[in-house]
Scaffold this motif. Structure first.
Motif, PDB file in Angstrom:
ATOM      1  N   LEU A  21     -33.348 -66.390  46.710  1.00  0.00           N
ATOM      2  CA  LEU A  21     -34.662 -65.816  47.494  1.00  0.00           C
ATOM      3  C   LEU A  21     -35.901 -66.689  47.204  1.00  0.00           C
ATOM      4  N   ASP A  38     -38.809 -65.442  47.813  1.00  0.00           N
ATOM      5  CA  ASP A  38     -39.896 -64.228  47.050  1.00  0.00           C
ATOM      6  C   ASP A  38     -39.017 -63.291  46.381  1.00  0.00           C
ATOM      7  N   SER A  74     -39.306 -59.605  47.057  1.00  0.00           N
ATOM      8  CA  SER A  74     -38.982 -58.959  48.326  1.00  0.00           C
ATOM      9  C   SER A  74     -38.154 -57.714  48.510  1.00  0.00           C
ATOM     10  N   ASP A  75     -37.912 -57.030  49.697  1.00  0.00           N
ATOM     11  CA  ASP A  75     -37.267 -55.955  49.896  1.00  0.00           C
ATOM     12  C   ASP A  75     -35.633 -56.459  49.283  1.00  0.00           C
ATOM     13  N   PRO A 128     -39.293 -62.233  56.910  1.00  0.00           N
ATOM     14  CA  PRO A 128     -38.072 -62.062  55.777  1.00  0.00           C
ATOM     15  C   PRO A 128     -36.807 -60.975  55.949  1.00  0.00           C
TER      16      PRO A 128
END
Length: 314
Positions: free
Chosen positions: A82, A84, A87-88, A188
């Motif tokens: 990932l 980030d 992130s979710d 994303p």
């Protein structure tokens, strides 16, 4: 040359961009709980595709006890990919790790070995996918990536044998973690199932590859597009069926978790919320009474009883 499906793919990308900006991108319209549900549903789809890619016959339930070593390796490889870590999807991975039963020592050791073996191949695929020399059109870009990564050697002149060791799983994992690598979307949003193992057969011709890849790209885009719209419908249906709930009710949280995973036991829900196992059982039973869940026996998990068909026309 550009794929003949370029216009159709660009249209789907435009739909996703519009929905991502107007619906998914609005905290007022798409709550944090809804975003988590969407991310968990994407994880479930990605795990299903990973099992297919790596010929894992068991462990269908992402939060189940089966196949713990392979499941934990999948989560670790995905988390490491990932861009980030806030992130979710990163949050959804942590939620699954919270719900899943702690692995045995042998399973944990097996996970480490699987991650070590997969990390190098994942890095190799990322290097190919990130090349600045690749075309911008998603289908042509993916076609180039597949043909670069295809292994030419057969086993005993069997063209199908090469698919058993293909990097198909790594492409699909990166399409979930970092879709910008494939020119799919600047948002994303995960796109599970971008390629299939058969693309890595050594006896396939260029035209067949091009057509199949365009179909896979369109299918992946459409499924993510539908899921973005599907989660709010699940929330609206819940609100209509259960009006007047108390502010501190955990029933909506329970519904979104069940809708994300497809099935849950009271023990799994208790670890997820967290709450007591008895309290989790009552919440799931409330969904059953409201016809949002079914259970086919006292020892069986609760299963989502309602689906929300969604389709976007071309």
């Amino acid at each position: 040359p550009p794929s003949p499906h370029t216009a159709a793919i660009a249209f789907r990308q435009g739909q996703i961009d519009a929905l991502a900006r107007t619906l998914f991108g609005s905290p007022a319209l798409y709550s944090a709980e809804m975003r988590e549900c969407l991310a968990l549903r994407a994880l479930v789809r990605a795990w299903s595709q990973y099992r297919e890619d790596r010929a894992i016959a068991i462990g269908e339930n992402l939060i189940g006890a089966e196949c713990a070593a392979e499941r934990d390796a999948f989560l670790a490889l995905l988390a490491a990919s990932l861009p980030d870590r806030r992130s979710d999807l990163a949050g959804a991975i942590r939620r699954v790790q919270q719900i899943a039963i702690r692995p045995l020592a042998a399973e944990a050791a097996a996970t480490v070995a699987l991650v070590d073996a997969g990390t190098e191949e994942l890095a190799s695929v990322r290097e190919v996918a990130a090349s600045p020399k690749l075309p911008g059109d998603p289908a042509t870009r993916l076609l180039t990536i597949v043909r670069v990564l295809r292994r030419s050697a057969d086993v005993d002149s069997d063209a199908l044998s090469v698919t058993a060791t293909s990097p198909c799983w790594a492409i699909n994992l990166l399409a979930v973690a970092d879709p910008a690598l494939f020119g799919l979307s600047p948002h994303p949003l995960p796109f599970p199932g971008l390629v299939r193992r058969r693309l890595f057969r050594s006896d396939r011709d260029l035209d067949r590859d091009r057509d199949d890849i365009a179909d896979f790209v369109l299918e992946a885009l459409h499924e993510t597009l539908c899921d973005i719209a599907r989660v709010p419908r699940a929330v609206v249906a819940f609100g209509e069926a259960f009006p007047g709930l108390r502010v501190n009710s955990r029933l909506l949280d329970t519904w979104l978790l069940l809708f994300a995973f497809g099935s849950m036991t009271p023990a799994q829900l208790a670890r997820a919320l967290p709450c007591t196992k008895a309290g989790a059982g009552k919440l799931l039973n409330d969904l059953k009474i409201g016809h949002f869940a079914v259970r086919h026996g006292s020892l069986e998990p609760y299963v989502t009883a309602i689906q929300f068909p969604v389709s976007f026309t071309m």
